[in-house]
Every structure is written in C-alpha cells, then in structure tokens.
Scaffold this motif. Structure first.
Motif, PDB file in Angstrom:
ATOM      1  N   THR A 167      -3.382   4.806 -16.639  1.00 19.80           N
ATOM      2  CA  THR A 167      -2.859   5.351 -17.891  1.00 19.80           C
ATOM      3  C   THR A 167      -2.960   6.865 -17.916  1.00 19.80           C
ATOM      4  O   THR A 167      -3.804   7.463 -17.240  1.00 19.80           O
ATOM      5  CB  THR A 167      -3.608   4.783 -19.120  1.00 19.80           C
ATOM      6  OG1 THR A 167      -4.964   5.202 -19.086  1.00 19.80           O
ATOM      7  CG2 THR A 167      -3.508   3.272 -19.166  1.00 19.80           C
ATOM      8  N   THR A 168      -2.096   7.460 -18.689  1.00 25.88           N
ATOM      9  CA  THR A 168      -2.114   8.903 -18.880  1.00 25.88           C
ATOM     10  C   THR A 168      -1.714   9.210 -20.316  1.00 25.88           C
ATOM     11  O   THR A 168      -1.219   8.349 -21.030  1.00 25.88           O
ATOM     12  CB  THR A 168      -1.197   9.603 -17.845  1.00 25.88           C
ATOM     13  OG1 THR A 168      -1.384  11.013 -17.935  1.00 25.88           O
ATOM     14  CG2 THR A 168       0.255   9.250 -18.044  1.00 25.88           C
TER      15      THR A 168
ATOM     16  N   PHE B 210       1.170   5.382 -15.189  1.00 31.02           N
ATOM     17  CA  PHE B 210       1.504   6.074 -13.941  1.00 31.02           C
ATOM     18  C   PHE B 210       1.035   5.182 -12.804  1.00 31.02           C
ATOM     19  O   PHE B 210      -0.165   5.024 -12.573  1.00 31.02           O
ATOM     20  CB  PHE B 210       0.832   7.444 -13.881  1.00 31.02           C
ATOM     21  CG  PHE B 210       1.261   8.260 -12.703  1.00 31.02           C
ATOM     22  CD1 PHE B 210       2.533   8.823 -12.666  1.00 31.02           C
ATOM     23  CD2 PHE B 210       0.416   8.454 -11.634  1.00 31.02           C
ATOM     24  CE1 PHE B 210       2.950   9.571 -11.574  1.00 31.02           C
ATOM     25  CE2 PHE B 210       0.821   9.202 -10.530  1.00 31.02           C
ATOM     26  CZ  PHE B 210       2.086   9.763 -10.502  1.00 31.02           C
ATOM     27  N   VAL B 211       1.996   4.525 -12.137  1.00 33.78           N
ATOM     28  CA  VAL B 211       1.688   3.541 -11.099  1.00 33.78           C
ATOM     29  C   VAL B 211       2.589   3.778  -9.893  1.00 33.78           C
ATOM     30  O   VAL B 211       3.806   3.876 -10.034  1.00 33.78           O
ATOM     31  CB  VAL B 211       1.907   2.102 -11.632  1.00 33.78           C
ATOM     32  CG1 VAL B 211       1.660   1.080 -10.542  1.00 33.78           C
ATOM     33  CG2 VAL B 211       1.029   1.821 -12.837  1.00 33.78           C
TER      34      VAL B 211
ATOM     35  N   ASP C 112       5.007   6.117 -22.729  1.00 32.51           N
ATOM     36  CA  ASP C 112       4.741   5.429 -23.996  1.00 32.51           C
ATOM     37  C   ASP C 112       4.789   3.902 -23.882  1.00 32.51           C
ATOM     38  O   ASP C 112       5.148   3.217 -24.832  1.00 32.51           O
ATOM     39  CB  ASP C 112       5.726   5.885 -25.082  1.00 32.51           C
ATOM     40  CG  ASP C 112       5.876   7.390 -25.154  1.00 32.51           C
ATOM     41  OD1 ASP C 112       4.878   8.091 -24.926  1.00 32.51           O
ATOM     42  OD2 ASP C 112       6.982   7.871 -25.426  1.00 32.51           O
ATOM     43  N   ALA C 113       4.401   3.346 -22.753  1.00 27.03           N
ATOM     44  CA  ALA C 113       4.518   1.906 -22.514  1.00 27.03           C
ATOM     45  C   ALA C 113       3.351   1.090 -23.063  1.00 27.03           C
ATOM     46  O   ALA C 113       3.423  -0.129 -23.120  1.00 27.03           O
ATOM     47  CB  ALA C 113       4.660   1.636 -21.014  1.00 27.03           C
TER      48      ALA C 113
END
Length: 92
Positions: A35-36, A55-56, A63-64
């Motif tokens: 996450t970010t 972020f993967v 915003d997921a």
C-alpha cells in the motif's frame, strides 16, 4: 477470504464484516508493503472514507483500498477495516 490484485494476495482473513455487499478485512490482514499514500476522501452514511493506493509488481492502482477510521455509529463494526475495489478480486 482473500483480496488479490495483480497476482498478489493483498489481504487474507476469515474475519470478514460485510456491509452493503462490501467485504471489510481486519487491519492486521492487510499486507501494508503493497500500500501507498492516497489523499482521496469520500463520504457516505458510514462516515468519511480514507483511501490507500496499491503498488504491486511495479504497477499502481490508485485509491483501490478504503477504510473508515471514525465511522458513523451505524457503521461502527467496520472501524479500521479495509475494503477493496478497482479490479481487486475478493474471493473465498
């Protein structure tokens, strides 16, 4: 249940709370390394939602992830829990 995006499990838990058809995962189930920050906010009967981006594998999904740090009294059961959208699959 598992939340999966871009081939990676983002959250995994059997302790799920469902509200309005959305599955909320407990905070300890979220793999924070994926996450970010996001400055996105929205409001509903549940209160003010805050968002995180994913972020993967070099890709970002803005915003997921969302959560309610201080939900309304009617939505108290989802306080601090995480839900997903924008292509994140939630599966059993």
């Amino acid at each position: 249940m598992k939340a999966i995006w871009n081939g990676v499990v983002i959250a995994d838990s059997e302790d799920i709370v469902t509200v309005d058809g959305e599955h909320y995962f407990p905070p300890e189930s979220l793999k924070r390394e994926y996450t970010t920050f996001s400055n996105q906010r929205s409001s509903s009967w549940k209160g003010q939602a805050q968002y995180l981006s994913l972020f993967v594998n070099g890709e970002i999904n803005p915003d997921a992830v969302w959560f309610y740090a201080e939900p309304s009294e009617a939505a108290a059961e989802i306080k601090g829990r995480y839900a997903f959208w924008k292509g994140v699959q939630v599966v059993e």
